[in-house]
Write a protein that holds these residues in place. Structure first.
Motif, short mmCIF file in Angstrom:
data_model
loop_
_atom_site.label_atom_id
_atom_site.label_comp_id
_atom_site.label_asym_id
_atom_site.label_seq_id
_atom_site.Cartn_x
_atom_site.Cartn_y
_atom_site.Cartn_z
N LYS A 1 -10.30 -2.13 -6.54
CA LYS A 1 -9.95 -1.17 -5.49
C LYS A 1 -8.50 -1.37 -5.10
O LYS A 1 -8.04 -2.50 -4.94
CB LYS A 1 -10.86 -1.34 -4.28
N ILE B 1 -5.40 -2.00 -3.13
CA ILE B 1 -5.06 -2.63 -1.84
C ILE B 1 -3.85 -1.92 -1.23
O ILE B 1 -3.86 -1.50 -0.08
CB ILE B 1 -4.73 -4.12 -2.01
N SER B 2 -2.80 -1.81 -2.05
CA SER B 2 -1.54 -1.27 -1.56
C SER B 2 -0.64 -0.97 -2.74
O SER B 2 -0.89 -1.41 -3.86
CB SER B 2 -0.86 -2.29 -0.64
N THR C 1 1.23 -8.54 2.71
CA THR C 1 0.30 -7.85 1.81
C THR C 1 -0.77 -8.84 1.39
O THR C 1 -0.46 -9.95 0.96
CB THR C 1 1.06 -7.35 0.56
N PRO C 2 -2.04 -8.47 1.49
CA PRO C 2 -3.09 -9.38 1.02
C PRO C 2 -2.90 -9.70 -0.45
O PRO C 2 -2.48 -8.85 -1.23
CB PRO C 2 -4.39 -8.58 1.23
N PRO D 1 -3.42 -9.92 -4.15
CA PRO D 1 -4.26 -9.14 -5.05
C PRO D 1 -4.94 -10.01 -6.11
O PRO D 1 -4.54 -11.16 -6.33
CB PRO D 1 -3.26 -8.19 -5.71
N TYR E 1 -4.39 -4.50 -6.73
CA TYR E 1 -5.84 -4.27 -6.71
C TYR E 1 -6.60 -5.54 -6.32
O TYR E 1 -6.16 -6.66 -6.63
CB TYR E 1 -6.32 -3.84 -8.10
N ASP E 2 -7.76 -5.36 -5.70
CA ASP E 2 -8.63 -6.50 -5.40
C ASP E 2 -9.54 -6.77 -6.61
O ASP E 2 -9.46 -6.08 -7.64
CB ASP E 2 -9.43 -6.28 -4.11
#
Length: 138
Positions: free
Chosen positions: A94, A96-97, A123-124, A126, A89-90
């Protein structure tokens, strides 16, 4: 007198060397640390009826980060096809993945523990994550 001065000089040199070594060690530790307050990624766990994640940690790597931990079979049945799922989650909560990883053994017998790793490639990063264990009881 000269022997006394020689001993004092040796003690002074040893003290000076120890002081320099301690300072160098503190500088090294400060520069080698990759976990600053901004780098810490917290995580939660939702355990299943059969499996429990007893330890987990987000680890920062240059190429790709990982989530590592330990899972245990808390049931009286063998559990096969064990996977660990991570919802990332961000900061606004929300999604993310989702990513997954496997344990190091083919099946977890009752009370058996195993380490696991989830690779987060491309992956960004989190803000936080939730882990969920899964598997098939036999």
């Amino acid at each position: 007198m000269q022997l006394e001065n020689s001993r004092i000089l040796k003690i002074f040199i040893l003290f000076l060397g120890a002081t320099i070594s301690m300072s160098a060690l503190q500088v090294y530790r400060a520069s080698a640390s990759t976990n600053t307050e901004d780098d810490v990624v917290s995580g939660d766990v939702i355990n299943s009826k059969y499996l429990a994640i007893t330890y987990h940690k987000y680890v920062n790597h240059k190429g790709s980060d990982i989530i590592t931990g330990t899972i245990v079979n808390n049931s009286t049945k063998d559990i096969s096809s064990v996977r660990i799922y991570a919802a990332l989650y961000d900061k606004d909560n929300k999604l993310i993945s989702t990513e997954s990883g496997i344990v190091n053994v083919p099946a977890l017998t009752p009370t058996l523990t195993s380490p696991f790793t989830i690779n987060l490639i491309n992956t960004p990063k989190p803000d936080h994550y939730t882990l969920l264990p899964g598997g098939t009881p036999s």
